[in-house]
Write a protein that holds these residues in place. Structure first.
Motif, PDB file in Angstrom:
ATOM      1  N   VAL A 164     -23.356 -42.402   9.135  1.00 62.19           N
ATOM      2  CA  VAL A 164     -23.810 -41.241   8.216  1.00 62.19           C
ATOM      3  C   VAL A 164     -23.979 -39.622   8.905  1.00 62.19           C
ATOM      4  O   VAL A 164     -23.554 -38.758   8.172  1.00 62.19           O
ATOM      5  CB  VAL A 164     -25.349 -41.590   7.751  1.00 62.19           C
ATOM      6  CG1 VAL A 164     -26.020 -40.452   6.987  1.00 62.19           C
ATOM      7  CG2 VAL A 164     -25.154 -43.081   6.818  1.00 62.19           C
ATOM      8  N   PRO A 165     -24.232 -39.572  10.078  1.00 57.75           N
ATOM      9  CA  PRO A 165     -24.296 -38.476  10.517  1.00 57.75           C
ATOM     10  C   PRO A 165     -22.892 -37.649  10.697  1.00 57.75           C
ATOM     11  O   PRO A 165     -22.891 -36.517  10.184  1.00 57.75           O
ATOM     12  CB  PRO A 165     -24.770 -38.647  12.138  1.00 57.75           C
ATOM     13  CG  PRO A 165     -25.619 -39.715  12.027  1.00 57.75           C
ATOM     14  CD  PRO A 165     -24.918 -40.638  10.827  1.00 57.75           C
ATOM     15  N   ALA A 166     -21.894 -38.111  10.949  1.00 60.34           N
ATOM     16  CA  ALA A 166     -20.437 -37.699  10.808  1.00 60.34           C
ATOM     17  C   ALA A 166     -20.176 -37.339   9.382  1.00 60.34           C
ATOM     18  O   ALA A 166     -19.782 -36.201   9.190  1.00 60.34           O
ATOM     19  CB  ALA A 166     -19.617 -38.709  11.425  1.00 60.34           C
ATOM     20  N   VAL A 167     -20.524 -38.112   8.325  1.00 57.07           N
ATOM     21  CA  VAL A 167     -20.345 -37.931   7.083  1.00 57.07           C
ATOM     22  C   VAL A 167     -21.119 -36.646   6.694  1.00 57.07           C
ATOM     23  O   VAL A 167     -20.800 -35.679   6.025  1.00 57.07           O
ATOM     24  CB  VAL A 167     -20.522 -38.938   6.242  1.00 57.07           C
ATOM     25  CG1 VAL A 167     -20.372 -38.682   4.684  1.00 57.07           C
ATOM     26  CG2 VAL A 167     -19.434 -40.247   6.357  1.00 57.07           C
ATOM     27  N   SER A 168     -22.340 -36.468   6.942  1.00 55.82           N
ATOM     28  CA  SER A 168     -23.456 -35.491   6.701  1.00 55.82           C
ATOM     29  C   SER A 168     -22.615 -34.335   7.197  1.00 55.82           C
ATOM     30  O   SER A 168     -22.670 -33.179   6.772  1.00 55.82           O
ATOM     31  CB  SER A 168     -24.539 -35.943   7.260  1.00 55.82           C
ATOM     32  OG  SER A 168     -25.387 -37.039   6.541  1.00 55.82           O
ATOM     33  N   ALA A 169     -22.342 -34.218   8.434  1.00 54.87           N
ATOM     34  CA  ALA A 169     -21.794 -33.015   9.326  1.00 54.87           C
ATOM     35  C   ALA A 169     -20.490 -32.723   8.466  1.00 54.87           C
ATOM     36  O   ALA A 169     -20.208 -31.392   8.336  1.00 54.87           O
ATOM     37  CB  ALA A 169     -21.297 -33.331  10.632  1.00 54.87           C
ATOM     38  N   ALA A 170     -19.514 -33.597   7.954  1.00 53.77           N
ATOM     39  CA  ALA A 170     -18.520 -33.160   7.211  1.00 53.77           C
ATOM     40  C   ALA A 170     -18.622 -32.463   5.975  1.00 53.77           C
ATOM     41  O   ALA A 170     -17.883 -31.401   5.408  1.00 53.77           O
ATOM     42  CB  ALA A 170     -17.598 -34.255   6.906  1.00 53.77           C
ATOM     43  N   VAL A 171     -19.890 -32.782   5.295  1.00 59.23           N
ATOM     44  CA  VAL A 171     -20.246 -32.374   3.978  1.00 59.23           C
ATOM     45  C   VAL A 171     -21.071 -31.037   4.059  1.00 59.23           C
ATOM     46  O   VAL A 171     -21.331 -30.437   2.992  1.00 59.23           O
ATOM     47  CB  VAL A 171     -20.913 -33.536   3.224  1.00 59.23           C
ATOM     48  CG1 VAL A 171     -21.643 -33.144   1.831  1.00 59.23           C
ATOM     49  CG2 VAL A 171     -19.765 -34.460   2.844  1.00 59.23           C
ATOM     50  N   ALA A 172     -21.717 -30.972   5.308  1.00 58.35           N
ATOM     51  CA  ALA A 172     -22.563 -29.779   5.358  1.00 58.35           C
ATOM     52  C   ALA A 172     -22.410 -28.737   4.600  1.00 58.35           C
ATOM     53  O   ALA A 172     -21.277 -28.017   4.746  1.00 58.35           O
ATOM     54  CB  ALA A 172     -22.883 -29.404   6.850  1.00 58.35           C
ATOM     55  N   GLY A 173     -23.201 -28.024   3.919  1.00 56.92           N
ATOM     56  CA  GLY A 173     -23.131 -26.776   3.293  1.00 56.92           C
ATOM     57  C   GLY A 173     -22.494 -26.755   1.693  1.00 56.92           C
ATOM     58  O   GLY A 173     -22.286 -25.814   1.203  1.00 56.92           O
ATOM     59  N   ARG A 174     -22.167 -28.307   1.472  1.00 56.74           N
ATOM     60  CA  ARG A 174     -21.503 -28.497   0.141  1.00 56.74           C
ATOM     61  C   ARG A 174     -22.677 -29.261  -0.722  1.00 56.74           C
ATOM     62  O   ARG A 174     -23.179 -30.291  -0.112  1.00 56.74           O
ATOM     63  CB  ARG A 174     -20.290 -29.251   0.316  1.00 56.74           C
ATOM     64  CG  ARG A 174     -19.051 -28.330   1.066  1.00 56.74           C
ATOM     65  CD  ARG A 174     -17.834 -28.888   0.829  1.00 56.74           C
ATOM     66  NE  ARG A 174     -16.979 -28.310   2.068  1.00 56.74           N
ATOM     67  CZ  ARG A 174     -15.725 -28.352   1.967  1.00 56.74           C
ATOM     68  NH1 ARG A 174     -15.027 -29.372   0.875  1.00 56.74           N
ATOM     69  NH2 ARG A 174     -14.797 -28.099   2.586  1.00 56.74           N
ATOM     70  N   PRO A 175     -22.683 -29.019  -2.119  1.00 57.24           N
ATOM     71  CA  PRO A 175     -23.597 -29.700  -2.804  1.00 57.24           C
ATOM     72  C   PRO A 175     -22.945 -31.065  -3.310  1.00 57.24           C
ATOM     73  O   PRO A 175     -22.957 -31.344  -4.293  1.00 57.24           O
ATOM     74  CB  PRO A 175     -23.923 -28.731  -3.915  1.00 57.24           C
ATOM     75  CG  PRO A 175     -22.528 -28.176  -4.054  1.00 57.24           C
ATOM     76  CD  PRO A 175     -22.251 -27.875  -2.519  1.00 57.24           C
ATOM     77  N   VAL A 176     -22.572 -32.086  -2.129  1.00 55.01           N
ATOM     78  CA  VAL A 176     -22.034 -33.088  -2.666  1.00 55.01           C
ATOM     79  C   VAL A 176     -22.871 -34.363  -1.999  1.00 55.01           C
ATOM     80  O   VAL A 176     -22.925 -34.821  -0.952  1.00 55.01           O
ATOM     81  CB  VAL A 176     -20.667 -33.548  -1.806  1.00 55.01           C
ATOM     82  CG1 VAL A 176     -20.253 -34.844  -1.935  1.00 55.01           C
ATOM     83  CG2 VAL A 176     -19.665 -32.259  -2.137  1.00 55.01           C
ATOM     84  N   PRO A 177     -23.542 -34.988  -3.094  1.00 52.72           N
ATOM     85  CA  PRO A 177     -24.685 -36.049  -2.386  1.00 52.72           C
ATOM     86  C   PRO A 177     -23.903 -37.308  -1.771  1.00 52.72           C
ATOM     87  O   PRO A 177     -22.744 -37.701  -2.180  1.00 52.72           O
ATOM     88  CB  PRO A 177     -25.384 -36.531  -3.718  1.00 52.72           C
ATOM     89  CG  PRO A 177     -25.168 -35.452  -4.734  1.00 52.72           C
ATOM     90  CD  PRO A 177     -23.945 -34.922  -4.356  1.00 52.72           C
ATOM     91  N   ILE A 178     -24.610 -38.192  -0.862  1.00 48.88           N
ATOM     92  CA  ILE A 178     -23.983 -39.189  -0.180  1.00 48.88           C
ATOM     93  C   ILE A 178     -24.791 -40.303  -0.519  1.00 48.88           C
ATOM     94  O   ILE A 178     -26.057 -40.200  -0.257  1.00 48.88           O
ATOM     95  CB  ILE A 178     -24.043 -38.860   1.136  1.00 48.88           C
ATOM     96  CG1 ILE A 178     -23.142 -37.495   1.763  1.00 48.88           C
ATOM     97  CG2 ILE A 178     -23.618 -40.106   2.160  1.00 48.88           C
ATOM     98  CD1 ILE A 178     -23.448 -37.193   3.091  1.00 48.88           C
TER      99      ILE A 178
END
Length: 416
Positions: free
Chosen positions: A130-144
């Protein structure tokens, strides 16, 4: 002197008549030609239809991030196949589903999903990803929407769909309390799962108005299980209290043996797999907590172990879980299509697709995903029954209580 023609005028008329007759005769004597064959009508000009764009061109994109290679490939494949089955069951798709392998790197898979235009991410499976996915998505309004059961990774745009031990523990303790059980104890494994289970146990007992007599953490080492069983049953103190010292005439001291006091609890939560719980049965019986003397309580992990029904000493044990009726139907269709049994977690992939599709009408094409819709109070319905996300981003589920050897003793509510 006029010169007269040598041909009489009558002859000219006759000659003309003969010539005309000759032409007529000639015409009559010529073979008749066959009428010309009817020509086919000229081909109708057909205008080539304009190519119809694939339906995906007008659909928002949803990315499924699961391991498709590596040690967890079988589990990831099971989730992905169930997700595809959900898309097929929906008929007309409301979203376009894209699949990405997290085994080479969850962050890289998330980056590829974003580059492909995904506005919602289903997965990853592992909490550690999850941390790696969150880092890739950071700053974008894309829920995980993670399939993990670790509530610790929830927050912000990360939602956790996995089955929570806390919910199952709370449900089964509340049921046991409603059946008159007041005193509870717990054995919890060392590690993050055990810590969460311990907190959930203490909270659930307090919320139900019960009393906790002991919570003992143990290492998953067969040689140390007896010590944990002795500790949770308070065996040493009970032995000391079982007889009074007596001074003999010669001055020596002897202890008069008496009946061993019963264990201080009525129900024991073993917050581990059913297989691990079964290993505790003999040590517990040795220290006065045999089946029949206490009620064993399990967790949601037990639902993945159908073989527990064949463990006689566990008969009567209680645990809370999602209902299985719809999953069993899904599993039958999955087997018919793929020839193998799906993982019990495959339902997460199916239900995640249903959730995304149900919110498609509120998700205008090309716009950001409506995050607030994930917090709908009424929640969602799926293979595993009703569920909804709390404000902390953790899935709350409607659970049933099952008894080994007795089936369902408390059905899951159909809604919240």
């Amino acid at each position: 002197m006029a010169i007269k023609s040598g041909v009489e005028p009558g002859w000219q008329v006759l000659r003309a008549g003969i010539i005309g007759l000759g032409v007529l005769v000639a015409a009559c004597s010529m073979p008749k030609k066959a009428p010309p064959a009817a020509l086919p009508p000229p081909p109708t000009a057909v205008t080539a239809p304009k190519p119809v764009p694939p339906p995906e061109a007008s659909l928002n994109k949803v990315a499924l991030l699961v391991p498709l290679t590596g040690p967890n490939a079988a589990l990831g494949e099971s989730i992905a196949n169930a997700a595809a089955l959900a898309m097929a069951d929906l008929g007309k798709p409301q979203v376009q589903l894209l699949k990405f392998d997290t085994a080479p790197g969850a962050g890289e898979a998330a980056a590829q999903a974003l580059a492909a235009g995904a506005g919602l991410i289903l997965g990853p499976l592992l909490a550690s990803d999850v941390p790696a996915v969150s880092a890739a998505v950071a700053g974008r309004p894309v829920p995980i929407l993670s399939f993990s059961n670790d509530a610790g990774v929830a927050g912000g745009d990360v939602f956790v769909m996995g089955f929570q031990p806390g919910a199952a523990i709370g449900r089964v303790i509340a049921y046991a309390r409603s059946r008159g059980i007041e005193r509870f104890a717990a054995l919890v494994p060392q590690g993050a799962y055990g810590q969460r289970a311990q907190l959930a146990f203490v909270r659930a007992v307090n919320d139900a108005g019960g009393r906790s007599t002991a919570v003992v953490s143990y290492a998953r080492d067969p040689g140390k299980l007896a010590a944990a069983a002795a500790q949770v049953t308070n065996y040493d103190a009970r032995v000391r209290a079982s007889g009074k010292p007596q001074i003999r005439a010669d001055g020596t001291v002897a202890r008069v043996a008496g009946a061993l006091a019963p264990v201080p609890f009525q129900a024991l939560m073993i917050a581990d797999s059913g297989t691990a719980a079964a290993r505790f049965l003999k040590p517990l019986a040795r220290f006065g907590a045999a089946p029949g003397q206490i009620v064993i309580l399990g967790t949601e992990l037990w639902n993945n172990e159908p073989g527990l029904e064949r463990v006689p000493a566990l008969k009567g044990a209680l645990y809370a879980t999602v209902a299985d009726a719809r999953f069993n139907q899904l599993a039958a269709r999955y087997r018919a299509r793929h020839g193998t049994n799906p993982s019990r977690l495959a339902s997460l992939g199916y239900d995640a697709v249903l959730l995304a599709s149900s919110l498609a009408a509120r998700w205008p094409l090309g716009q950001i995903f409506p995050r607030s819709s994930l917090l709908a109070r009424d929640g969602f319905a799926g293979i595993d029954g009703a569920f909804r996300f709390t404000s902390s981003g953790v899935a709350e589920r409607a659970l049933e209580v099952d008894q080994l050897g007795g089936g369902t003793v408390s059905p899951a509510p159909s809604s919240f």
